[in-house]
Design an enzyme around this catalytic site. Structure first.
Site, PDB file in Angstrom:
ATOM      1  N   SER A   1      62.626 106.939   2.976  1.00 42.85           N
ATOM      2  CA  SER A   1      63.448 107.190   4.159  1.00 42.85           C
ATOM      3  C   SER A   1      64.876 106.728   3.921  1.00 42.85           C
ATOM      4  CB  SER A   1      62.866 106.445   5.360  1.00 42.85           C
ATOM      5  OG  SER A   1      63.774 106.500   6.446  1.00 42.85           O
ATOM      6  N   HIS A   2      65.797 107.242   4.737  1.00 43.20           N
ATOM      7  CA  HIS A   2      67.163 106.730   4.717  1.00 43.20           C
ATOM      8  C   HIS A   2      67.226 105.331   5.316  1.00 43.20           C
ATOM      9  CE1 HIS A   2      68.235 110.782   3.700  1.00 43.20           C
ATOM     10  NE2 HIS A   2      69.516 110.486   3.689  1.00 43.20           N
ATOM     11  N   SER A   3      66.223 105.000   6.113  1.00 48.84           N
ATOM     12  CA  SER A   3      66.255 103.742   6.853  1.00 48.84           C
ATOM     13  C   SER A   3      65.071 102.860   6.449  1.00 48.84           C
ATOM     14  CB  SER A   3      66.186 104.045   8.355  1.00 48.84           C
ATOM     15  OG  SER A   3      65.565 102.996   9.057  1.00 48.84           O
TER      16      SER A   3
END
Lengths: 255, 211
Positions: free
Chosen positions: A9-11
């Site tokens: 994920s980006h996060s």
């Protein structure tokens, strides 16, 4: 041994939260979250993804799921860079539904191809659960997915109408005596209970029939506590499949 | 005139400087239709590239380009890491076994880079991405090389075409990348990836032309 999962994920928070959710239904599956850029901000970190793939691989391979475009590219680069790229697959699937479906399939002992297939088909089941999205190709897609879930599929994935050449199979009426019905955890228990059997198992409720090995499809039936579902099974261990589901329901899904 | 590993390292310093100089501009373009990290991501990536090519003993163009690709992939974080990283890795593969890159080899390297970007990002011309700058740049580079141009001429032609290609993204509706979520609202804005592609090619061309 089991197939491992890597959630890119980006996060970091998103990856961790999803890993928590997926692992709840698959306690024995290595589910590794990787989120955030090398500097700690939002983004994806190639080296961290590579390290997670190594850690998730217990010898049966790894399935990678991603949230947005550049996470896919990073995941693909990592797989291409492996000594044996065949030991890992990047799956195009909805991040949450795909991860949960993959985790449950891996928990049930599915091999790499089986886990990939479970994640990849999660999109259709999610569409069926949502009951169709208004407008454009998405509505068409959701409608198509709903049609598939009402017709049980064989292992080869060929839709078959009711009353087909398989015959009626063995069936049992099962009352859901637990409070929440076929909600997430009970659905996962049911799917797991029949996963290793040589039998095709379908759960029918309110005119729909779904594959009993698919947690998301079971949840999509929306069968509540007190409802009665029909479990139908074909194959060598069909009777055992019915017995296991009945036992599970009698134990109120261990609630 | 050709381009050695040493020339390439010098050109990469120019790229890093250009990216750092335009960091605010790239980030502003990306703020409007993306996630506002393009300038900073590229600045960090090319800073790491300069550190890498300065510290490692890289004596061929292919070795330099490969180091650039892997460094960008590891350090950039956003989509431009895998995309530019793949571009430089493919370019590296296109110039293996060459101690110096001449005009035709430079055009071939750019063509390979474009192939990598298209494969990685699955974008086509008109999708409002870096492909809109890189694709015409490759066409111009190939034409310049066929006309007998050296590295400086090939890169100058590529940079010129990339500038025009980048500008052509302004009216487009994005079909790939973060901007595509905006739909019609992405029209009227220059694509940051196309802009950075033009910037990088311009810096490479200026460095080659200054020799």
């Amino acid at each position: 041994m089991t197939v491992g999962l890597v959630l890119v994920s980006h996060s970091a928070k998103l990856a961790e939260g999803l890993a928590e959710l997926a692992a709840q239904m698959a306690p024995d599956v290595p589910v590794l979250p990787v989120g955030g850029a090398p500097d700690g901000g939002l983004g994806t970190d190639y080296d961290a993804v590579g390290a997670a793939v190594d850690r998730a691989d217990r010898g049966d391979g790894v399935v990678l799921l991603y949230d947005l475009g550049s996470a896919r590219m990073t995941a693909e680069l990592v797989v291409e860079g492996l000594n044996d790229p065949r030991r890992a697959h990047v799956v195009e699937a909805p991040f949450v539904e795909g991860a949960v479906a993959a985790a449950v399939a891996a928990q049930g002992g599915a091999d790499l191809d089986g886990v990939v297939a479970a994640a990849a088909t999660a999109a259709g089941e999610a569409g069926g659960v949502a009951g169709g999205v208004a407008g454009g190709p998405e509505a068409e897609f959701a409608a198509g997915a709903a049609a598939v879930t009402t017709a049980p599929t064989t292992e080869a994935g060929t839709p078959e109408a009711g009353g087909d050449e398989r015959g009626p199979g063995l069936s049992a009426e099962v009352v859901l005596r637990n409070e929440v019905g076929l909600h997430a955890r009970p659905a996962a228990l049911l799917a797991r209970s029949v996963a290793d059997l040589d039998a095709e198992v379908v759960v029918e409720y309110a005119g729909a029939a779904v594959d009993a090995r698919s947690v998301l499809a079971l949840m999509g039936l929306n069968a509540r506590g007190g409802d009665t579902v029909t479990v139908r099974a074909w194959g060598r261990q069909a009777d055992q499949a019915l017995r296991r589901v009945q036992e599970l329901a009698e134990r109120r899904f261990d609630e | 005139m050709t381009c050695t590993a040493e020339d390439l390292v010098r050109a990469l310093r120019a790229v890093a400087a250009a990216v750092a100089d335009h960091r605010a501009e790239l980030t502003e373009l990306d703020r409007v239709i993306g996630d506002a990290d393009h300038g900073e991501n590229l600045r960090r990536g090319f800073l790491a590239v300069v550190t890498k090519v300065d510290s490692a003993d890289l004596d061929t163009p292919t070795a330099v380009l490969k180091a650039v690709g892997t460094t960008l992939i590891s350090t950039v974080g956003g989509a431009s890491g895998p995309l530019y990283g793949t571009a430089f890795l493919r370019a590296a593969n296109a110039v293996t076994e060459k101690s110096e890159v001449d005009g035709p080899a430079a055009a071939e390297a750019l063509r390979a880079a474009l192939g990598g970007v298209v494969a990685r990002g699955r974008a086509e011309i008109g999708d409002k991405t870096m492909v809109d700058a890189l694709s015409p740049a490759v066409d111009a580079a190939v034409a310049a090389a066929e006309a007998g141009g050296d590295v400086a001429a090939v890169l100058a032609a590529a940079a010129e075409a990339a500038d025009r290609g980048a500008e052509s993204t302004t009216p487009l509706v994005a079909r790939k990348g973060r901007a595509s979520y905006l739909g019609e609202r992405s029209a009227g804005h220059l694509d940051p990836g196309a802009r950075s592609t033009a910037l990088i090619l311009r810096a490479l061309a200026s460095s080659a032309g200054a020799r």
